[in-house]
Design an enzyme around this catalytic site. Structure first.
Site, mmCIF file in Angstrom:
data_model
loop_
_atom_site.group_PDB
_atom_site.id
_atom_site.type_symbol
_atom_site.label_atom_id
_atom_site.label_comp_id
_atom_site.label_asym_id
_atom_site.label_seq_id
_atom_site.Cartn_x
_atom_site.Cartn_y
_atom_site.Cartn_z
ATOM 1 N N SER A 123 -8.583 -4.199 1.801
ATOM 2 C CA SER A 123 -7.785 -5.402 1.570
ATOM 3 C C SER A 123 -6.458 -5.376 2.322
ATOM 4 O O SER A 123 -5.981 -6.429 2.751
ATOM 5 C CB SER A 123 -7.546 -5.628 0.079
ATOM 6 O OG SER A 123 -6.598 -4.712 -0.411
ATOM 7 N N ASP A 124 -5.887 -4.203 2.531
ATOM 8 C CA ASP A 124 -4.598 -4.160 3.228
ATOM 9 C C ASP A 124 -4.669 -4.618 4.677
ATOM 10 O O ASP A 124 -3.987 -5.572 5.061
ATOM 11 C CB ASP A 124 -4.004 -2.751 3.158
ATOM 12 C CG ASP A 124 -3.305 -2.490 1.847
ATOM 13 O OD1 ASP A 124 -4.013 -2.184 0.879
ATOM 14 O OD2 ASP A 124 -2.072 -2.606 1.788
#
Lengths: 442, 396
Positions: free
Chosen positions: A184-185
């Site tokens: 997700s980052d």
């Protein structure tokens, strides 16, 4: 602006991001030529420096934290090259005032704090747009600025879990699995850069600034689109099927000759199957149709594995690619760096750094523009305090007396002040609860 | 007015990576003309389909990747077809193509040719491995990119084969990078008056999300091993089985671990100095898992979620796509939109990765060739000529 200047050379970005998602966004834009001014707090430096949390030793040169670990973190140094580093304590009136001056002189402000943090700092989007009506504000919180989970502590793992990605990932007989490095980052960072550029175009066309409320969860869920549509159309969720594919067969990851080496193979149509079957010697009737190959895929995979296991992964790849069949060895990071194709594409840029010296960093922008010399890295990630003179003097335009006063008051600092916060009674405590320390991390 | 209003994009791409880039342009208001072969983008033939009934106008994959575009059906391998595409390109700000490296020149659709009469053109060529290099002509599907970029090597159980993620991760990210790079180049055109050529590799996009790992390798020679549900930097940071399913539990601070151990009835481990840091706990993962096992076996996912939330231990429950569709957070945010689909009816459709302003976004993917006449008429190809081209099978 000359043709030789990089594409975003006329864009100044005030970068309040931390750790990974936000810094990845501004890294992409910095590599494209934007002037990125990264502002840290002297009392809470970017956690990617490893000052407030322990980073694994593998992040440091030769696994050595040294005496200045905050300047030796590969995590920080990779994410923050091409950025000018300054520090201001935004919880002091003077620090906040200087930050507001920066806002007036910027085209873009980016943060990835939890929802509400910027408001509490006195830098909410309404305030920013009032200071600078042409400003682009991009916030990249975990879940977005509103909604039942918006104040939920957002970590990459928790975001990934509720995105639907792990539920579809895993062995056939196994549990849901995370990606190995928190997808997700970087995904949020990439869409963050897209959001900045999209919003910038709108702002330049209309003359009016705007606020983009990007949710890291939504960015990640965007990558699960087709599966969501299937769920909506057909009221079903996929089973986990390991390395198999819902439509293609054969499709999988097969053992090669040497221990723990593997090669992936995918066959896309009957013509490809005919060529593959010839090479491998698989003329069984049950595999003649795609339907047959899918129904008997375990047996098919076993037979393919018996063939691959006699060859190196590189041989399988070369043999099948010569026949136009998608085959790719499973490479680890060391293999990738040494890969002849990767070397030919010149994807690494050596960057010298005052504390750690020169290392190569992944740097694809030059290959993308086929102009590696023009798109070279302009500067290393800032060692803490290293750029502060340029930040305070050139960017903020302060004179020597003003700068001196700020250092004396602890509004800015030459060294991280985290330790000082704990020991010195005269230092003002943070105005919010201890939960803030987690929120600053996101 | 949408962010990219007035930007004209000619999208010559097929399947996933290129069309996703084109989709982002369309989403934010650009005018995107998609050129398809006479039998359509191959994605139309790929499911999932409603009721699993193949229909070139009902592929969920095609639908997701081509909202808001106009479709022109042209045989670009026919010289007259290529000439038509050049006419459209003459009016475009951006061209997206994903021909095999070298093929665009054979077709007369390469950057040099198209920029000759249109010096502001930004031309983005997407390919599997880039326009040059030993793998220039390599074939690939999604799993190939995940394998060769380093992504798979760290995923899965140590004693078993590495695992892929069954989503279009590499290809959609490549589309996103194509969008970013093109938009940045376009930004510069407004100031310099000159366009550029972009060489976008899907493989390199997938490498890029692993740039931290690449740096760790250069700094310390570290190569990440497969560890199944574990990480070597922290534990638990994992999806764990429980009585009726799975939960994701993450320990960030020592107090999280202490609280978790208390919940599991293991006060003795709550402040164990051996477990203070993430890497320390990773080394004692077996012991920690053994401590958690009875507690996990006893409680449902919902119970564990509630208990952890009460103690502010980071926790979530892995959701299936069906559950994601009804997520209160996403629905409150209006992330899903209703799309009117001719075959599937009213459909809950995922929204864009971020929203800009008040734009309501796009909701229709085009029928094959729905805009052939409109677009070609718009570049001066008259009705009689179009009829003739249609008869000869150059357009549809």
């Amino acid at each position: 602006m000359t043709a030789r200047a990089l594409p975003l050379a006329d864009v100044r970005i005030l970068d309040l991001t931390q750790v990974w998602a936000g810094p990845k966004c501004t890294q992409i834009l910095a590599d494209l030529g934007a002037e990125v001014v990264k502002v840290e707090s002297p009392r809470r430096t970017d956690p990617a420096r490893g000052t407030t949390n322990l980073l694994g030793l593998e992040r440091y040169p030769d696994r050595d934290r040294g005496t200045r670990p905050h300047d030796r973190s590969g995590y920080f140094n990779a994410m923050n090259r091409n950025k000018l580093g300054g520090n201001l304590d935004l919880r002091t009136p003077e620090g906040l005032a200087q930050c507001r001056r920066l806002v007036q002189r910027a085209d873009v402000v980016v943060d990835n704090f939890s929802a509400g943090v910027m408001d509490r700092l006195g830098l909410g989007p309404d305030v920013l747009l009032e200071l600078n009506p042409r400003l682009v504000v991009v916030s990249m919180s975990g879940f977005g600025s509103y909604g039942p989970d918006s104040r939920f502590l957002a970590w990459a793992e928790t975001i990934e879990a509720v995105s639907g990605l792990p539920a579809v990932t895993g062995y056939e007989d196994g549990p849901p699995m995370f990606t190995f490095q928190a997808a997700s980052d970087p995904v949020a960072g990439i869409f963050g850069a897209a959001a900045v550029l999209t919003a910038l175009r709108q702002a330049r066309s209309t003359g009016a600034g705007l606020f983009v409320d990007l949710a890291q969860l939504e960015a990640l869920v965007s990558l699960t689109g087709p599966g969501l549509l299937d769920a909506a159309m057909n009221h079903r969720s996929p089973e986990r099927i390991g390395n198999a594919h819902p439509d293609l067969a054969p499709h999988g990851c097969y053992p090669a000759r040497d221990p723990d080496t593997w090669v992936t193979i995918a066959v896309r149509d009957d013509a490809e199957w005919a060529r593959f079957a010839d090479l491998v010697g698989l003329h069984h009737d049950e595999f003649a149709t795609l339907d047959g190959r899918r129904r008997h895929r375990h047996r098919l995979d076993d037979l393919i594995g018996a063939w691959t296991t006699e060859r190196t992964a590189a041989d399988v790849q070369a043999t099948l690619q010569a026949a136009g069949i998608p085959a790719g060895a499973v490479l680890n990071v060391g293999d990738v760096v040494a890969d002849p194709h990767v070397r030919a594409r010149e994807l690494f840029q050596p960057i010298g750094h005052s504390e750690v010296g020169e290392y190569p960093y992944y740097y694809p922008v030059g290959a993308r523009f086929r102009d590696r010399r023009r798109f070279r890295a302009a500067k290393p990630a800032p060692a803490f305090g290293e750029d502060n003179a340029a930040f305070l003097g050139d960017v903020l335009g302060l004179d020597a007396e003003q700068i001196d006063a700020m250092y004396r008051a602890g509004v800015t600092s030459a060294e991280p002040l985290e330790a000082v916060l704990v020991e010195a009674a005269s230092v003002e405590p943070p105005s919010t609860s201890s939960a803030d320390s987690r929120e600053i991390l996101r | 007015m949408a962010a990219l209003t007035g930007l004209r994009v000619l999208d010559l791409t097929r399947r996933v990576a290129g069309p996703y880039a084109g989709q982002l342009f369309a989403e934010y208001g650009a005018d995107v003309v998609k050129v398809e072969a006479l039998d359509g983008d191959p994605a139309r033939r790929q499911g999932p389909f409603p009721g699993d009934r193949p229909d070139p106008e009902a592929s969920a994959l095609f639908l997701y990747l081509n909202l808001g575009k106009r479709s022109v059906a042209v045989d670009v391998t026919d010289p007259d077809g290529a000439a038509l595409v050049r006419r459209i390109a003459a009016t475009a700000d951006v061209v997206l193509e994903d021909f095999r490296p070298g093929r665009a020149a054979d077709l007369g659709l390469d950057h040099e040719r198209l920029a000759a009469g249109n010096e502001r053109l930004v031309y983005c060529a997407l390919s599997n491995f880039g326009q040059d290099g030993p793998y220039r002509d390599h074939e690939a599907t999604e799993i190939t990119f995940q394998a060769m970029s380093g992504f798979m090597a760290g995923s899965g159980d140590p004693a078993r084969e590495p695992l892929w993620v069954p989503l279009y991760l590499a290809q959609q990210l490549a589309g996103a990078f194509a969008y970013i790079t093109t938009l940045a180049a376009e930004h510069a055109v407004r100031l310099t008056g000159t366009g550029t050529y972009i060489d976008l590799s899907v493989h390199e996009a997938m490498m890029e999300i692993q740039d931290l790992m690449i740096t760790a390798y250069f700094y310390s020679g570290s190569v990440r091993r497969r560890l199944g549900h574990r990480r070597d930097t922290n534990h638990p940071s994992s999806i764990l089985p429980c009585r009726d399913g799975h939960v994701a539990i993450l320990v960030v601070f020592p107090r999280d671990f202490a609280e978790l151990m208390r919940l599991a009835g293991r006060e003795d481990l709550a402040n164990d100095p051996r477990m203070r840091s993430g890497p320390d706990r990773a080394r004692h993962a077996d012991e920690i898992d053994a401590a958690l096992r009875p507690w996990l076996r006893e409680h449902t996912a919902d119970e564990i979620y509630r208990l952890c939330q009460e103690r502010r231990i980071p926790v979530s429950v892995p959701l299936t796509p069906e559950q994601v569709l009804v997520s209160p957070q996403l629905t409150t945010r209006g992330f899903f939109r209703t799309v009117d689909h001719p075959t599937a009816g009213k459909l809950t459709h995922p929204g864009p990765p971020f929203r800009i302003g008040d734009h309501t976004g796009v909701t229709r993917a085009p029928r094959l060739g729905a805009h052939t006449d409109e677009v070609l008429g718009g570049v001066g190809v008259d009705r009689a000529t179009r009829d003739d081209l249609r008869r000869r099978g150059v357009i549809a």
